[in-house]
Design an enzyme around this catalytic site. Structure first.
Site, PDB file in Angstrom:
ATOM      1  N   CYS A   1      49.517 -28.851  59.131  1.00  0.00           N
ATOM      2  CA  CYS A   1      49.784 -30.193  58.966  1.00  0.00           C
ATOM      3  C   CYS A   1      50.144 -29.963  56.715  1.00  0.00           C
ATOM      4  O   CYS A   1      49.671 -29.029  56.176  1.00  0.00           O
ATOM      5  CB  CYS A   1      48.306 -30.673  58.841  1.00  0.00           C
TER       6      CYS A   1
ATOM      7  N   GLU B   1      45.044 -22.028  60.546  1.00  0.00           N
ATOM      8  CA  GLU B   1      45.447 -20.764  60.029  1.00  0.00           C
ATOM      9  C   GLU B   1      44.788 -20.482  58.478  1.00  0.00           C
ATOM     10  O   GLU B   1      45.115 -19.366  57.813  1.00  0.00           O
ATOM     11  CB  GLU B   1      46.776 -21.417  58.565  1.00  0.00           C
TER      12      GLU B   1
ATOM     13  N   CYS C   1      47.259 -26.898  55.097  1.00  0.00           N
ATOM     14  CA  CYS C   1      47.317 -25.335  55.235  1.00  0.00           C
ATOM     15  C   CYS C   1      49.048 -25.611  55.156  1.00  0.00           C
ATOM     16  O   CYS C   1      49.166 -23.905  54.802  1.00  0.00           O
ATOM     17  CB  CYS C   1      47.447 -25.405  57.109  1.00  0.00           C
TER      18      CYS C   1
ATOM     19  N   SER D   1      42.655 -49.179  90.875  1.00  0.00           N
ATOM     20  CA  SER D   1      42.962 -49.818  89.644  1.00  0.00           C
ATOM     21  C   SER D   1      44.190 -48.859  89.148  1.00  0.00           C
ATOM     22  O   SER D   1      44.805 -49.321  88.760  1.00  0.00           O
ATOM     23  CB  SER D   1      42.218 -50.931  88.928  1.00  0.00           C
TER      24      SER D   1
ATOM     25  N   ARG E   1      33.538 -32.489  81.751  1.00  0.00           N
ATOM     26  CA  ARG E   1      32.948 -33.369  81.179  1.00  0.00           C
ATOM     27  C   ARG E   1      32.954 -32.550  79.662  1.00  0.00           C
ATOM     28  O   ARG E   1      33.312 -33.842  78.704  1.00  0.00           O
ATOM     29  CB  ARG E   1      31.649 -33.646  81.206  1.00  0.00           C
TER      30      ARG E   1
END
Length: 339
Positions: A71, A46, A80, A290, A184
């Site tokens: 936020c 923003e 913001c 697993s 990655r």
């Protein structure tokens, strides 16, 4: 909002553990400014959009579109929502509410309290998918888990014993190798088990692309890996889950779990405490299996290379439709979501 999501995605691999956020400002049905969150700790979307316009610009007839609720708290940057109120926007259109307890509706409430119209849930599903790492982290208290491996056409991930010439054990083509390095760069962490390090001595870097090296995460109960291994080179943070010690030595963080608590679930919880919101899990077969068996994974990315080993270490067992794939050079790539 589609343009907002396009902008937000530019932050992939650069803004974590923050979510990816884009913003456009509209007046008279035309976009007059746009921005996105470019790097963790720097200005939010923003702010970047608003700063594209003159400081004395009249926003009173403008609509601000953003994929995540503005936020309402002081973090690395000021709220913001306060800036939007100060600029006197007429309307704010939001795709997702922020799931972070520090925000979680407070930003929207603050806007409404200051007589700004708020329209919610526009392209909500698409925006949720974009920030799947962020939402999974807060909903499940663990990172977003991506499994990755390569297997031969006859279902092996390695010869056994490992050949002296490591090239004889390589399954995929150069295009796939480069793609893995790009993946990655998009995630916060990369995880392997002890045997993968002892056998392969991998670097687990992004050296084939431009991108930040992920935090390397090793499961090594008894700390049997030498600190001279490639994985400990100081070009990324390293986390070692173990049973012996809690200690931070420069870029290496040893995290201790009691033997009785040494489960993949608890390791993931520990990584969440370290604010690791996503990781790519690259092996070995036992560790991958697993995680599959515990059903604590979100995506699997499986390469099938154009090779046969006849014997060796079997690939993990997972159900997937082998008729649906994309091509990665000479390899087939299967992208599976754990629904």
């Amino acid at each position: 909002m589609k343009r907002v999501l396009q902008l937000a995605e530019k932050g992939l691999g650069k803004v974590a553990p923050n979510p990816m956020v884009g913003c456009v400002i509209v007046k008279n049905n035309s976009i007059i400014a746009e921005g996105f969150h470019q790097e963790y700790g720097k200005a939010h979307a923003e702010v970047n959009a608003i700063n594209k316009l003159p400081i004395d610009f009249d926003f009173s007839e403008c609509t601000l579109y953003v994929n995540l609720e503005p936020c309402a708290h002081f973090g690395k940057t000021p709220p913001c929502s306060d800036l939007i109120i100060k600029k006197k926007f007429k309307t704010v259109v939001v795709a997702n509410k922020d799931i972070n307890p520090l925000v979680s509706g407070k930003g929207i409430q603050k806007l409404i309290a200051n007589k700004i119209e708020v329209i919610e849930n526009v392209l909500e599903n698409e925006a949720t998918e974009l920030n799947k790492r962020f939402f999974t982290f807060f909903k499940k208290n663990r990172p977003y888990i991506i499994l990755k491996w390569a297997q031969t056409t006859d279902g092996f991930i390695s010869r056994n014993p490992i050949p002296t010439n490591k090239n004889e054990n390589w399954i995929t083509c150069d295009e796939s190798k480069k793609l893995v390095h790009q993946w990655r760069a998009e995630e916060q962490g990369i995880m392997v088990g002890k045997n993968t390090v002892l056998i392969d001595n991998p670097n687990l870097t992004t050296r084939l692309v431009n991108g930040k090296n992920p935090t390397r995460i090793i499961i090594d109960r008894k700390l049997s890996i030498s600190l001279n291994a490639n994985i400990f080179v100081n070009d990324a943070e390293v986390i070692v889950a173990n049973e012996l010690k809690n200690e931070k030595i420069n870029h290496i963080h040893f995290i201790k779990l009691n033997p009785v608590d040494f489960t993949i679930s608890n390791i993931f919880k520990k990584l969440a405490e370290e604010n690791i919101q996503s990781l790519i899990l690259e092996g070995g077969a036992q560790l991958l299996q697993s995680v599959i068996d515990s059903n604590q994974w979100d995506e699997a990315r499986i390469f099938i290379g154009n090779k046969e080993f006849v014997s060796g270490i079997k690939a993990p067992k997972i159900d997937f439709d082998q008729s649906t794939f994309t091509n990665s050079g000479t390899d087939r790539l299967y992208l599976i979501k754990n629904e």
